[in-house]
Design an enzyme around this catalytic site. Structure first.
Site, mmCIF file in Angstrom:
data_model
loop_
_atom_site.group_PDB
_atom_site.id
_atom_site.type_symbol
_atom_site.label_atom_id
_atom_site.label_comp_id
_atom_site.label_asym_id
_atom_site.label_seq_id
_atom_site.Cartn_x
_atom_site.Cartn_y
_atom_site.Cartn_z
ATOM 1 C CB CYS A 69 -2.375 0.414 0.331
ATOM 2 S SG CYS A 69 -2.108 -0.215 2.011
ATOM 3 C CB CYS B 255 -1.814 3.012 3.300
ATOM 4 S SG CYS B 255 -0.135 2.357 3.203
#
Length: 467
Positions: A390, A387
């Site tokens: 992230c 991600c």
């Protein structure tokens, strides 16, 4: 923005832009900001007059490790107002056929002293030349990894003298470099990939630099890497890094030469008599750190000289990680902010790696959630390593964990993609990645961090309000 180049020794004239573009718009009307005329190998530049209030930059500005100090020693106007919300996807379409000079002028006009050119020490010196030709003040920074070629260091010095600027150099954290080298040796990247070394030596210093900006300018081109850069727009919201205001979408990324062919970059550099890295004459095209860069043979693509022992589709050091695409056949996660493989996971190296962080297993997070009286409060991030959001908060979260070490607050991570995802959605309030939870000392129910500002100060304020 347009400029013209003519030569007295040749009948060839280049007008509109020194960079031919893949397509041209006959209806595009661009204001002329200057002209360059070459004669007897000497160039003169005349720029149309501008009126602007300029405050000189102090020679020794106050230092702050979290930002890029005032970089190029050209005076820059102060900008204190927050940047207006703008549709940069639409702006990218509008500038799709614009020249690099026009794009550069637009970027500098919009962001003033809150934007800087990222200079790698290669042919992206064309960006500095374009910035100079706009007649606007500009800033330049570069990453010194400690492992560059001697020729690149000499080139930095030559560029500073040629343009009369002082670049600001960002360096990796000495403690992190020492830990990496002591534990894995000087050349571990040949065995387990370049990402870890690049993260320490390049990505984290860049992240610190960009936290002091609202926009940055790169030399990315679509033809540089068929696996990762073929869809680079001329301007975009940075998908990975955060800017001065914090949070996703707080940083704008400009790529003025995205639509320019490499050969046209070199035609421009030669026409303008711009200094270049001497490594280019030795067969180097794309230039990075010395151990990870080599000359290419005739007919080879320029990126084949970088990390040649790895897959061509993964040849990004992390500075432009947003270019990396997941398996196109994989489904999007619930928030549409990343892709995963059929089992919900991706072949992506793990993130949030620090001795100050606790890695929770499925059993570990379940036990933590069931406890009603904990010995200490916990902060846990539910994440997926593929991600991009992230990835964007990795630096700040690791720094937070190191600050809280020994403070009585445990900082942990739980990988919640794949099989654990359904549990995380039903029991841990997972809506999208990343989700940050605070488990108080005397309550079983975790408290979800609602803000998209994931910098250290914002997360610390959240913790202090609850512990």
């Amino acid at each position: 923005m347009a400029f013209a180049v003519t030569s007295s020794s040749s009948s060839t004239a280049i007008s509109g832009s020194s960079f031919p573009r893949s397509s041209a718009s006959p209806d595009l009307k661009v204001p002329q900001i200057g002209s360059v005329r070459l004669a007897d190998r000497h160039a003169t530049v005349s720029l149309s007059p501008r009126r602007c209030a300029v405050k000189p930059v102090n020679a020794e500005p106050k230092r702050n490790d979290s930002i890029v100090p005032l970089a190029a020693t050209i005076a820059a106007p102060e900008i204190s107002e927050k940047v207006e919300v703008e549709d940069f996807e639409q702006l990218a379409k509008e500038l799709g056929n614009a020249s690099p000079l026009e794009i550069m002028d637009k970027a500098l006009e919009k962001f003033g002293n809150d934007i800087a050119i990222a200079f790698s020490g290669a042919e992206d010196v064309a960006l500095i030349e374009c910035a100079k030709l706009t007649g606007r003040p500009f800033r330049v920074f570069s990453l010194d990894t400690g492992r560059l070629n001697p020729e690149t260091y000499r080139f930095f010095n030559e560029v500073e003298k040629h343009y009369g600027i002082r670049m600001e150099y960002m360096f990796p954290d000495a403690v992190e470099v020492q830990a990496l080298v002591r534990s894995k040796g000087l050349f571990s990247f040949y065995e387990d990939g370049h990402q870890e070394c690049c993260r320490v030596r390049k990505v984290r210093p860049l992240r610190r630099a960009l936290k002091g900006l609202r926009a940055w300018i790169t030399g990315q081109r679509k033809d540089q890497s068929p696996g990762t850069r073929s869809e680079v727009p001329v301007v975009q919201l940075d998908p990975v890094f955060e800017g001065l205001d914090g949070g996703i979408g707080s940083l704008v990324k400009w790529n003025p030469v995205a639509n320019v062919d490499g050969k046209d970059i070199w035609n421009f550099l030669r026409a303008m008599n711009v200094p270049v890295n001497t490594l280019h004459s030795q067969g180097y095209v794309s230039i990075g750190c010395e151990p990870c860069t080599r000359p290419v043979l005739p007919g080879q693509h320029e990126r084949e000289g970088r990390w040649w022992w790895e897959n061509a589709k993964a040849k990004e050091c992390g500075l432009h990680k947003g270019n990396l695409k997941q398996d196109s056949a994989a489904p999007l996660n619930g928030n549409g902010n990343g892709a995963s493989h059929a089992n919900g996971t991706a072949t992506q190296s793990d993130i949030f790696n620090s001795q100050s962080l606790v890695t929770l297993s499925r059993t570990g997070i379940e036990n933590l959630a069931r406890l009603e009286n904990r010995k200490e409060p916990w902060l846990v991030v539910l994440y997926a390593p593929w991600c991009r959001f992230c990835q964007a908060m990795e630096e700040s979260y690791v720094e937070l964990a190191e600050k809280l070490a020994g403070s009585g607050v445990k900082v942990a991570k739980f990988r919640a993609d794949g099989e654990p995802k359904e549990y995380a959605k039903t029991e841990l309030q997972l809506g999208s990645f990343p989700t940050i939870l605070f488990f108080p000392k005397h309550s079983s129910k975790p408290i979800k961090y609602a803000s998209e500002k994931r910098d250290v100060d914002s997360l610390m304020a959240f913790i202090n309000a609850l512990r």
